[in-house]
Enzyme design. Sequence first.
Site, PDB file in Angstrom:
ATOM      1  N   LYS A  22       0.839  -1.219   0.000  1.00  0.00           N
ATOM      2  CA  LYS A  22       0.000   0.000   0.000  1.00  0.00           C
ATOM      3  C   LYS A  22       0.862   1.253   0.000  1.00  0.00           C
ATOM      4  O   LYS A  22       0.671   2.156  -0.808  1.00  0.00           O
ATOM      5  CB  LYS A  22      -0.906  -0.013   1.235  1.00  0.00           C
ATOM      6  CG  LYS A  22      -1.553   1.325   1.540  1.00  0.00           C
ATOM      7  CD  LYS A  22      -2.417   1.282   2.775  1.00  0.00           C
ATOM      8  CE  LYS A  22      -1.728   1.505   4.085  1.00  0.00           C
ATOM      9  NZ  LYS A  22      -1.413   2.907   4.433  1.00  0.00           N
ATOM     10  N   ASN A  23       1.830   1.315   0.928  1.00  0.00           N
ATOM     11  CA  ASN A  23       2.575   2.558   1.114  1.00  0.00           C
ATOM     12  C   ASN A  23       3.612   2.806   0.020  1.00  0.00           C
ATOM     13  O   ASN A  23       4.243   3.859  -0.009  1.00  0.00           O
ATOM     14  CB  ASN A  23       3.222   2.595   2.499  1.00  0.00           C
ATOM     15  CG  ASN A  23       2.182   2.766   3.588  1.00  0.00           C
ATOM     16  OD1 ASN A  23       1.026   3.080   3.298  1.00  0.00           O
ATOM     17  ND2 ASN A  23       2.568   2.542   4.837  1.00  0.00           N
ATOM     18  N   ARG A  93      -4.667  10.756   4.744  1.00  0.00           N
ATOM     19  CA  ARG A  93      -3.658  11.798   4.909  1.00  0.00           C
ATOM     20  C   ARG A  93      -2.602  11.773   3.807  1.00  0.00           C
ATOM     21  O   ARG A  93      -2.013  12.804   3.479  1.00  0.00           O
ATOM     22  CB  ARG A  93      -2.949  11.625   6.244  1.00  0.00           C
ATOM     23  CG  ARG A  93      -3.852  11.626   7.427  1.00  0.00           C
ATOM     24  CD  ARG A  93      -3.037  11.350   8.650  1.00  0.00           C
ATOM     25  NE  ARG A  93      -1.906  12.255   8.699  1.00  0.00           N
ATOM     26  CZ  ARG A  93      -1.946  13.476   9.203  1.00  0.00           C
ATOM     27  NH1 ARG A  93      -3.043  13.928   9.734  1.00  0.00           N
ATOM     28  NH2 ARG A  93      -0.878  14.234   9.197  1.00  0.00           N
ATOM     29  N   CYS A 117      -4.773  12.637  13.658  1.00  0.00           N
ATOM     30  CA  CYS A 117      -5.434  11.360  13.393  1.00  0.00           C
ATOM     31  C   CYS A 117      -5.305  10.459  14.608  1.00  0.00           C
ATOM     32  O   CYS A 117      -4.711  10.857  15.620  1.00  0.00           O
ATOM     33  CB  CYS A 117      -4.927  10.708  12.122  1.00  0.00           C
ATOM     34  SG  CYS A 117      -3.465   9.728  12.325  1.00  0.00           S
ATOM     35  N   ARG A 122       0.609  14.232  13.782  1.00  0.00           N
ATOM     36  CA  ARG A 122       1.075  14.071  12.413  1.00  0.00           C
ATOM     37  C   ARG A 122       1.094  15.368  11.586  1.00  0.00           C
ATOM     38  O   ARG A 122       0.383  15.502  10.581  1.00  0.00           O
ATOM     39  CB  ARG A 122       0.267  12.985  11.698  1.00  0.00           C
ATOM     40  CG  ARG A 122       0.363  11.656  12.408  1.00  0.00           C
ATOM     41  CD  ARG A 122      -0.349  10.555  11.692  1.00  0.00           C
ATOM     42  NE  ARG A 122       0.383  10.058  10.546  1.00  0.00           N
ATOM     43  CZ  ARG A 122      -0.082   9.120   9.725  1.00  0.00           C
ATOM     44  NH1 ARG A 122      -1.257   8.598   9.920  1.00  0.00           N
ATOM     45  NH2 ARG A 122       0.640   8.694   8.710  1.00  0.00           N
ATOM     46  N   ASP A 306       4.645   0.255  12.083  1.00  0.00           N
ATOM     47  CA  ASP A 306       3.451  -0.388  11.522  1.00  0.00           C
ATOM     48  C   ASP A 306       3.322  -1.863  11.929  1.00  0.00           C
ATOM     49  O   ASP A 306       2.326  -2.511  11.598  1.00  0.00           O
ATOM     50  CB  ASP A 306       3.448  -0.277   9.981  1.00  0.00           C
ATOM     51  CG  ASP A 306       3.223   1.159   9.516  1.00  0.00           C
ATOM     52  OD1 ASP A 306       2.782   1.986  10.338  1.00  0.00           O
ATOM     53  OD2 ASP A 306       3.493   1.449   8.336  1.00  0.00           O
ATOM     54  N   VAL A 328       7.939   6.463  17.184  1.00  0.00           N
ATOM     55  CA  VAL A 328       7.642   7.209  15.949  1.00  0.00           C
ATOM     56  C   VAL A 328       6.392   8.074  16.100  1.00  0.00           C
ATOM     57  O   VAL A 328       6.395   9.251  15.742  1.00  0.00           O
ATOM     58  CB  VAL A 328       7.505   6.244  14.750  1.00  0.00           C
ATOM     59  CG1 VAL A 328       7.177   7.017  13.469  1.00  0.00           C
ATOM     60  CG2 VAL A 328       8.785   5.435  14.556  1.00  0.00           C
ATOM     61  N   ARG A 398      -8.591  -0.509   4.533  1.00  0.00           N
ATOM     62  CA  ARG A 398      -7.678   0.493   3.965  1.00  0.00           C
ATOM     63  C   ARG A 398      -6.331  -0.137   3.626  1.00  0.00           C
ATOM     64  O   ARG A 398      -5.619   0.369   2.760  1.00  0.00           O
ATOM     65  CB  ARG A 398      -7.431   1.623   4.967  1.00  0.00           C
ATOM     66  CG  ARG A 398      -8.655   2.438   5.257  1.00  0.00           C
ATOM     67  CD  ARG A 398      -8.307   3.569   6.165  1.00  0.00           C
ATOM     68  NE  ARG A 398      -7.276   4.413   5.548  1.00  0.00           N
ATOM     69  CZ  ARG A 398      -6.710   5.453   6.131  1.00  0.00           C
ATOM     70  NH1 ARG A 398      -7.068   5.793   7.346  1.00  0.00           N
ATOM     71  NH2 ARG A 398      -5.790   6.151   5.514  1.00  0.00           N
TER      72      ARG A 398
HETATM   73  N1  EPU Z   1       6.473  14.360  11.242  1.00  0.00           N
HETATM   74  C1  EPU Z   1       6.602  15.694  11.577  1.00  0.00           C
HETATM   75  N2  EPU Z   1       6.480  16.604  10.564  1.00  0.00           N
HETATM   76  C2  EPU Z   1       6.253  16.253   9.266  1.00  0.00           C
HETATM   77  C3  EPU Z   1       6.140  14.898   8.947  1.00  0.00           C
HETATM   78  C4  EPU Z   1       6.259  13.953   9.954  1.00  0.00           C
HETATM   79  O1  EPU Z   1       6.791  16.046  12.732  1.00  0.00           O
HETATM   80  O2  EPU Z   1       6.157  17.151   8.419  1.00  0.00           O
HETATM   81  C5  EPU Z   1       6.588  13.330  12.311  1.00  0.00           C
HETATM   82  C6  EPU Z   1       5.297  12.541  12.479  1.00  0.00           C
HETATM   83  O3  EPU Z   1       4.352  13.216  13.294  1.00  0.00           O
HETATM   84  C7  EPU Z   1       5.808  11.263  13.075  1.00  0.00           C
HETATM   85  C8  EPU Z   1       7.161  11.071  12.389  1.00  0.00           C
HETATM   86  O4  EPU Z   1       7.524  12.368  11.897  1.00  0.00           O
HETATM   87  O5  EPU Z   1       5.979  11.409  14.450  1.00  0.00           O
HETATM   88  C9  EPU Z   1       7.191  10.101  11.252  1.00  0.00           C
HETATM   89  O6  EPU Z   1       6.105  10.346  10.365  1.00  0.00           O
HETATM   90  P1  EPU Z   1       6.183  10.091   8.794  1.00  0.00           P
HETATM   91  O7  EPU Z   1       6.081  11.393   8.089  1.00  0.00           O
HETATM   92  O8  EPU Z   1       7.336   9.219   8.475  1.00  0.00           O
HETATM   93  O9  EPU Z   1       4.837   9.284   8.552  1.00  0.00           O
HETATM   94  P2  EPU Z   1       4.002   9.324   7.236  1.00  0.00           P
HETATM   95  O10 EPU Z   1       4.874   9.555   6.084  1.00  0.00           O
HETATM   96  O11 EPU Z   1       2.819  10.206   7.423  1.00  0.00           O
HETATM   97  C10 EPU Z   1       4.227   6.793   6.606  1.00  0.00           C
HETATM   98  C11 EPU Z   1       3.288   5.650   6.397  1.00  0.00           C
HETATM   99  C12 EPU Z   1       2.726   5.228   7.744  1.00  0.00           C
HETATM  100  C13 EPU Z   1       3.891   4.800   8.632  1.00  0.00           C
HETATM  101  C14 EPU Z   1       4.873   5.966   8.771  1.00  0.00           C
HETATM  102  C15 EPU Z   1       6.116   5.607   9.559  1.00  0.00           C
HETATM  103  C16 EPU Z   1       2.447   6.109   4.179  1.00  0.00           C
HETATM  104  C17 EPU Z   1       1.314   6.488   3.311  1.00  0.00           C
HETATM  105  N3  EPU Z   1       2.223   6.078   5.489  1.00  0.00           N
HETATM  106  O12 EPU Z   1       3.444   7.847   7.187  1.00  0.00           O
HETATM  107  O13 EPU Z   1       1.893   4.095   7.506  1.00  0.00           O
HETATM  108  O14 EPU Z   1       3.411   4.463   9.915  1.00  0.00           O
HETATM  109  O15 EPU Z   1       5.296   6.402   7.466  1.00  0.00           O
HETATM  110  O16 EPU Z   1       6.764   4.528   8.992  1.00  0.00           O
HETATM  111  O17 EPU Z   1       3.527   5.796   3.701  1.00  0.00           O
HETATM  112  C18 EPU Z   1       0.160   2.586   7.944  1.00  0.00           C
HETATM  113  O18 EPU Z   1       0.380   2.052   6.848  1.00  0.00           O
HETATM  114  O19 EPU Z   1      -0.603   2.070   8.812  1.00  0.00           O
HETATM  115  C19 EPU Z   1       0.777   3.869   8.258  1.00  0.00           C
HETATM  116  C20 EPU Z   1       0.322   4.676   9.219  1.00  0.00           C
END
Ligand code: EPU
Length: 431
Positions: A22-23, A93, A117, A122, A306, A328, A398
């Site tokens: 998915k990701n 998101r 969320c 996030r 995850d 995380v 999802r």
């Molecule tokens: N963060 C910030 N600022 C930002 C972006 C992130 O502070 O601008 C923080 C977040 O709040 C969090 C950390 O950085 O504490 C890591 O977040 P990240 O941005 O890596 O998460 P994401 O990109 O929104 C993706 C996956 C998630 C997975 C995380 C961590 C996708 C679509 N989603 O989310 O997947 O948990 O990376 O590996 O790729 C899931 O599949 O269930 C899922 C939640």
Amino acid sequence: MDKLIINGGLPLKGEIRISGAKNAALPVLVASLLTSEPLRISNVPHLQDITTTMELLGRMGVRLVVDERMTVEADASGVHMLRAPYDLVRTMRASILVLGPLLARFGEAEVSMPGGCAIGSRPVNLHIKGLQAMGAEISIEEGYIKARAARLKGARIFMDMVSVTGTENLMMAASLADGVTIIENAAREPEVMDLANCLIAMGARIQGAGSAEITIEGVERLHGACHEVIPDRIETGTYLVAAAMTGGEVKLRCVRPGLLEAVLDKLRDAGARLETGDDWIRLSMEGRRPSAVSIKTAPYPAFPTDMQAQFVVLNCVARGTGTVVETVFENRFMHVHELQRMGADITMEGNMAVVRGVEGLHGAPVMATDLRASASLVLAGLVAHSETIIDRIYHIDRGYECIEEKLSQLGARIRRIPGSQLGDWTKRQTA
Ligand code: EPU
């Protein structure tokens, strides 16, 4: 709303195929916005988040053709709307991923600001800061991120925190920017690497993806390409935990064992016997109860957040006590309360769950709160002595393709009661 009904207690046995990630599929689909030529993407999983992404792209004017094997051809030659509206962003998101590509190719974009969320606040500040460093003018107006740039310029960007979609957004934007962009402290997740491989096939000049420093030399235009999405390492890990908890033996096909070393290590520590080939994994517990394991989540290649909820539930029925530390996301323990209702012995100390293994869990009506929390409730249901009824399973849909079919194929007693039939089902239960 549909529910899942599980009658636990059977060891999982058999063989199933793991779906595309998915990701990885989400950003790769979005990458189609970067070119006016068709992008052909295979091994796309059939999931709600993919449908939402296709709806978003479709509304923007991307022409999408999907065949019966879920190969998607995305043609963004006729994009006419540069906006990701609130009604779609609030359901997913990852819609924020369109910001970089739209801005880079069309010079403007409007994306609804994602709210908090179920797993944490996030924020998307790193996406915005990175694009600003590349020369974008960005304002937040009426809940929307509004961005403009005549042409983005290459820049050196340091990510304060490792962000998966943040790295992906900036990497896509930088591919069409003027000059060289260096992303420091980049996410090293396999999904970032998969997107980089797709972009490279489209003509992007990217080096270092998979390491903490990615260098992107912008090009004038990208072209069409074919790309096969990598297997889902989290779906893989979830079925392995399911087999380990139930004392079963499963073979998973179409996987990449090399993408989940940290998870396989913990499964070995829990007592599982693992055999791997290029594209398969076999796990065998020979009826043994798992031993508790301690884990700490962190960005790749460390243990993935995850998979945290799934290991909490493994520890719930293991021999001994395991600690699970989440680093995380700040609020990713919603499953704990539901697991306690099924008889789990868990105490929370800040961002650490102390899980004392019990002999068995009992079924209960429980509620899914987010994708991976829901998966952990399914796993709990598979080992519980009586019936487990999981509500709000749209969260599971999802991210897990055909979960009840795959688990049934492994011998689990699981069925879905569609929302439309719930009235009849409830009457039968109370009769
Ligand atoms: N963060 C910030 N600022 C930002 C972006 C992130 O502070 O601008 C923080 C977040 O709040 C969090 C950390 O950085 O504490 C890591 O977040 P990240 O941005 O890596 O998460 P994401 O990109 O929104 C993706 C996956 C998630 C997975 C995380 C961590 C996708 C679509 N989603 O989310 O997947 O948990 O990376 O590996 O790729 C899931 O599949 O269930 C899922 C939640």
